[in-house]
Design an enzyme around this catalytic site. Structure first.
Site, PDB file in Angstrom:
ATOM      1  NE  ARG A 214     -12.049  -3.643 -23.926  1.00  6.06           N
ATOM      2  CZ  ARG A 214     -12.205  -3.213 -22.688  1.00  6.06           C
ATOM      3  NH1 ARG A 214     -11.758  -3.960 -21.679  1.00  6.06           N
ATOM      4  NH2 ARG A 214     -12.780  -2.048 -22.437  1.00  6.06           N
ATOM      5  CE  LYS A 240      -9.257  -0.477 -25.240  1.00 11.45           C
ATOM      6  NZ  LYS A 240     -10.316   0.022 -26.133  1.00 11.45           N
ATOM      7  CG  HIS A 313     -17.112  -6.569 -29.946  1.00 11.87           C
ATOM      8  ND1 HIS A 313     -16.245  -6.181 -28.940  1.00 11.87           N
ATOM      9  CD2 HIS A 313     -17.897  -5.484 -30.185  1.00 11.87           C
ATOM     10  CE1 HIS A 313     -16.482  -4.929 -28.600  1.00 11.87           C
ATOM     11  NE2 HIS A 313     -17.475  -4.484 -29.337  1.00 11.87           N
ATOM     12  NE  ARG A 316     -16.388  -5.336 -24.419  1.00 11.34           N
ATOM     13  CZ  ARG A 316     -15.968  -5.146 -23.180  1.00 11.34           C
ATOM     14  NH1 ARG A 316     -15.880  -6.165 -22.353  1.00 11.34           N
ATOM     15  NH2 ARG A 316     -15.635  -3.935 -22.742  1.00 11.34           N
ATOM     16  CG  HIS A 339     -17.193  -0.024 -20.914  1.00 12.18           C
ATOM     17  ND1 HIS A 339     -16.405  -0.170 -22.024  1.00 12.18           N
ATOM     18  CD2 HIS A 339     -18.326  -0.733 -21.153  1.00 12.18           C
ATOM     19  CE1 HIS A 339     -17.029  -0.941 -22.901  1.00 12.18           C
ATOM     20  NE2 HIS A 339     -18.170  -1.300 -22.402  1.00 12.18           N
ATOM     21  CE1 TYR A 348     -18.951  -3.546 -26.028  1.00 10.97           C
ATOM     22  CE2 TYR A 348     -18.854  -1.175 -25.760  1.00 10.97           C
ATOM     23  CZ  TYR A 348     -18.246  -2.367 -26.083  1.00 10.97           C
ATOM     24  OH  TYR A 348     -16.937  -2.379 -26.460  1.00 10.97           O
TER      25      TYR A 348
END
Length: 379
Positions: A214, A240, A313, A316, A339, A348
């Protein structure tokens, strides 16, 4: 994600609704709301990245709605107009390749410059505005939530479907190749030595295209996050939810990283951000908004036939798509991207040209040595 975080953080506020309305202008309400978000960020209830995005969205809302208007005067039609205005607003991260730097083309008064907002950006902005009003109602700033009367559709917002985000093999190869060629460039005369950023730009693109972090993870990276274990170079990514992951780096990326640490970062270091991996030529940590400019500079070195605009992104998505297309273990791809759930990979995984044709040519029930006859029972 923003909706879930803010909904949890504001749960107590919704319980008690004030009896009287507090008249506030749009700008006053937004300023108070931003203060609340920043306060909750300082206590760890919101992540800095979430707060940054949310504060930017509500500030944009105030700009488009009119900061001097009374917040309670806004109705569904007003919010519809804001959503449409945002959808047609030029995407500041990218310039129009046809007319870089041009203000407007002749005869196109009112037309946006460059690419407009993507469907994903429009959806994020709409969620941000929706949560803002869900806070405003119990806070006593509005009597009714105008989002309940919004009628503008995705078709009108121009957000039917986002452009396929993953680059093809040829496009990704052109971008990666351009980044690798930048490593061997000697010092030029057009800029001072301490303003040259080619090694840094090459590293940014290679990390985004091959590891798929990210953009917040990339800009937060520190030099000490890259370490060697058993002869392999790893990047400890702080992702995250406070989760970390150790991702091994491909050897070509390691070579660029080492060149940057030995030569490129040294000339940019002013001692302002001693830990930051990626520095601006002023010696400060590279900001999220600077990353798109880095990608665009490298794209300018790609031959036109292999060049396509892409966001961080989008790179990614490119990482995930090509790793999965190469039959890489799905759980390994999940761990590379950071993830928590394997099912997230489905969002994705983009389609690649010729992928279905290649799959059918290598059909497991057919082969060139008479597999078709075996299936039909002939022979």
């Amino acid at each position: 994600m923003i909706r879930r975080v803010l909904s949890a953080g504001l749960a107590r506020v919704r319980v008690m609704r004030p009896a009287e309305l507090e008249p506030l202008s749009v700008q006053e309400a937004v300023d108070r709301y931003v203060e609340m978000v920043r306060a909750k960020t300082s206590t760890g209830q919101f992540s800095p990245a979430t707060a940054e995005v949310y504060c930017r969205d509500v500030a944009t809302f105030a700009d488009l709605a009119g900061g001097d208007r009374m917040l309670d005067d806004l109705d569904g039609a007003d919010v519809d107009a804001v959503l449409l205005a945002f959808a047609r607003r030029p995407d500041g991260r990218r310039r129009s390749p046809a007319a870089p730097g041009a203000a407007r083309s002749p005869g196109s008064a009112g037309a946006p410059v460059g690419p407009v907002q993507s469907a994903a950006s429009q959806a994020r902005f709409r969620r941000s505005v929706s949560v803002f009003f869900r806070y405003a109602v119990p806070a006593g700033w509005v009597q009714l939530d105008p989002m309940r009367a919004v009628t503008v559709s995705a078709r009108q917002r121009g957000g039917l479907r986002a452009e396929r985000r993953a680059l093809t093999v040829e496009q990704a190869g052109g971008l990666v190749g351009a980044a690798q060629r930048m490593v061997g460039e000697g010092p030029g005369r057009e800029r001072r030595r301490d303003q040259r950023t080619e090694l840094r730009d090459a590293l940014v693109v290679l990390l985004l295209a091959t590891v798929g972090p990210r953009v917040s993870e990339l800009t937060r990276a520190n030099v000490e996050d890259f370490f060697v274990n058993g002869g392999e170079r790893y990047w400890r990514v702080f992702g995250k939810g406070g989760r970390t992951r150790d991702v091994p780096l491909p050897r070509p990326v390691v070579r660029v990283l080492e060149a940057y640490l030995e030569e490129g970062r040294v000339v940019l270091d002013r001692g302002v951000e001693p830990k930051a991996l990626l520095l601006s030529w002023r010696g400060r940590r590279l900001a999220r908004g600077d990353v798109q400019a880095v990608i665009d500079r490298v794209l300018g070195r790609v031959e036109p036939s292999r060049r396509r605009q892409v966001t961080p992104h989008g790179l990614r998505h490119t990482t995930a798509t090509h790793l999965l297309a190469a039959a890489t273990d799905m759980d390994a791809v999940r761990r590379v991207l950071g993830h928590a759930d394997l099912s997230t990979l489905g969002r994705y995984r983009d389609d690649l040209p010729g992928e279905l044709e290649a799959a059918m040519r290598a059909h497991p029930l057919l082969d060139d040595a008479g597999g078709a006859d075996a299936v039909t029972g002939a022979g």
